[in-house]
Design an enzyme around this catalytic site. Structure first.
Site, PDB file in Angstrom:
ATOM      1  N   HIS A   1       0.855  -1.154   0.185  1.00  0.00           N
ATOM      2  CA  HIS A   1       0.100  -0.048   0.028  1.00  0.00           C
ATOM      3  C   HIS A   1       0.813   1.356   0.098  1.00  0.00           C
ATOM      4  O   HIS A   1       2.007   1.227   0.303  1.00  0.00           O
ATOM      5  CB  HIS A   1      -0.957   0.045   1.272  1.00  0.00           C
TER       6      HIS A   1
ATOM      7  N   ASP B   1       0.343   5.203   1.921  1.00  0.00           N
ATOM      8  CA  ASP B   1      -0.414   5.498   3.024  1.00  0.00           C
ATOM      9  C   ASP B   1      -1.740   6.487   2.746  1.00  0.00           C
ATOM     10  O   ASP B   1      -1.511   7.316   1.886  1.00  0.00           O
ATOM     11  CB  ASP B   1       0.451   6.269   4.043  1.00  0.00           C
TER      12      ASP B   1
ATOM     13  N   HIS C   1       4.767   0.404  -0.164  1.00  0.00           N
ATOM     14  CA  HIS C   1       5.254  -0.359   0.905  1.00  0.00           C
ATOM     15  C   HIS C   1       4.674  -1.474   1.507  1.00  0.00           C
ATOM     16  O   HIS C   1       3.323  -1.564   1.537  1.00  0.00           O
ATOM     17  CB  HIS C   1       6.094   0.547   2.111  1.00  0.00           C
TER      18      HIS C   1
HETATM   19  C1  OGA Z   1       3.550   2.403   7.872  1.00  0.00           C
HETATM   20  C2  OGA Z   1       3.635   1.027   7.638  1.00  0.00           C
HETATM   21  C3  OGA Z   1       5.107  -0.957   7.601  1.00  0.00           C
HETATM   22  C4  OGA Z   1       6.048  -1.504   8.674  1.00  0.00           C
HETATM   23  O1  OGA Z   1       4.337   2.729   8.769  1.00  0.00           O
HETATM   24  O2  OGA Z   1       2.721   3.151   7.193  1.00  0.00           O
HETATM   25  O3  OGA Z   1       3.016   0.556   6.470  1.00  0.00           O
HETATM   26  O4  OGA Z   1       6.839  -2.464   8.361  1.00  0.00           O
HETATM   27  N1  OGA Z   1       4.718   0.366   8.138  1.00  0.00           N
HETATM   28  O5  OGA Z   1       6.136  -1.095   9.964  1.00  0.00           O
HETATM   29 MN    MN Z   2       1.896   2.189   5.629  1.00  0.00          MN
END
Ligand code: OGA
Ligand code: MN
Length: 287
Positions: free
Chosen positions: A103, A105, A257
């Site tokens: 995704h 954010d 990510h």
């Molecule tokens: C975020 C997220 C992924 C992680 O912080 O937006 O998706 O690995 N983090 O913590």
């Molecule tokens: Mn995220």
């Protein structure tokens, strides 16, 4: 303060050294970090021991901060900070792996975030990497036929679908009426032109993109599945291995990510995130 910018692992990821975020930054340093952020979509700053105020102050150099609609995950005294943790202290995100799906954010917002700044407080010694995909490179690598198919098209994004999926699996409480009302469909270009770099990038994600407009539902679903599979090929991925005190800041518009697994019974993983507001995106014109 002289900072250094070194590419690590991939051209779109750089490590910044020579910056201590627990001290105020001068204008020149901020400008150098900002420039590095447009040149490299992901910046890594190691060994930062900063408090919540310093995290927020650093983030504000890049724009106004966005507050998440799920208030339970926010620090009560600092709602600009979202907590991702597998340990149930007050106000933490109640999951083993926050964001364990590809995704960007909050793309379900009409003006989706420009970027996020994640601080690793307690991280497992193994596992729990965050994967990042380069959506510029993913767009550029598409064949001409696919570019023609997606340029100028609009996708629908909504948080409700993702949330309800997690709620059904017991990973989220039932949403409030206020939250449901807030989670409306939003539209963004499938491919957009980055306002700072002028480069084209794909802007769809498995987390929140619901459909591509103007296609039959099965066509839309098949195209999205094909695009997701394309974006997460190894040549587009950087895997961040966390050390305590790491800051990773990503341009949320041209990267996706995904959190990965770790032994949640054995290890704590606690991260703080700030999110920087963005603007509506400009689409790539149809061919
Ligand atoms: C975020 C997220 C992924 C992680 O912080 O937006 O998706 O690995 N983090 O913590
Ligand atoms: Mn995220």
């Amino acid at each position: 303060m002289a900072i250094s910018v070194t590419e690590i692992g991939a051209t779109y990821v750089a490590e910044i050294e020579g910056v201590d975020l627990s001290a105020p930054l001068d204008g020149e340093t901020v400008a150098a970090i900002r420039q590095a952020w447009w040149d490299h979509s992901i910046l890594v700053l190691r060994g930062q021991s900063i408090n919540q105020e310093q995290h927020i102050a650093f983030s504000r150099h890049f724009g106004e901060l966005q507050v998440h609609s799920v208030k339970d995950w926010l620090l009560p005294d600092h709602p600009e900070i979202l907590v991702l943790s597998n340990r149930g202290r007050g106000g933490v995100k109640p999951l083993d792996n926050g964001g364990a799906y590809w995704h960007s954010d909050m793309t379900y917002e009409a003006k989706p975030p420009m970027g996020s700044i994640l601080h690793g407080l307690t991280v497992p010694p193994e596992g729990g990497d965050t994967l990042y995909a380069d959506m510029y490179a993913a767009y550029e690598a598409l064949d001409d036929e696919t570019k023609e198919l997606i340029d100028g098209r609009i996708a629908v994004h909504n948080y409700r679908h993702r949330y309800m999926k997690m709620a059904k699996g017991g990973k989220r409480p039932q949403p409030s009426a206020e939250q449901l009302a807030q989670w409306q469909d939003t539209e963004h270009p499938v491919a957009f032109i980055h306002p700072e770099s002028g480069r084209k990038a794909l802007y769809i994600n498995e987390g929140f993109t619901v459909a591509i407009k103007g296609l039959e539902p099965d066509e839309s679903e098949a195209l999205l599945a094909r695009l997701y599979a394309h974006c997460v090929q190894p040549q587009f991925i950087y895997a961040h291995k966390w050390r305590p005190g790491d800051i990773v800041m990503w341009d949320n518009r041209c990267t996706m990510h995904c959190a990965t697994r770790y032994d949640v019974a054995k290890y704590e993983r606690t991260m703080h995130r700030t999110t920087i507001k963005g603007a509506a995106l400009c689409h790539v014109a149809a061919a």
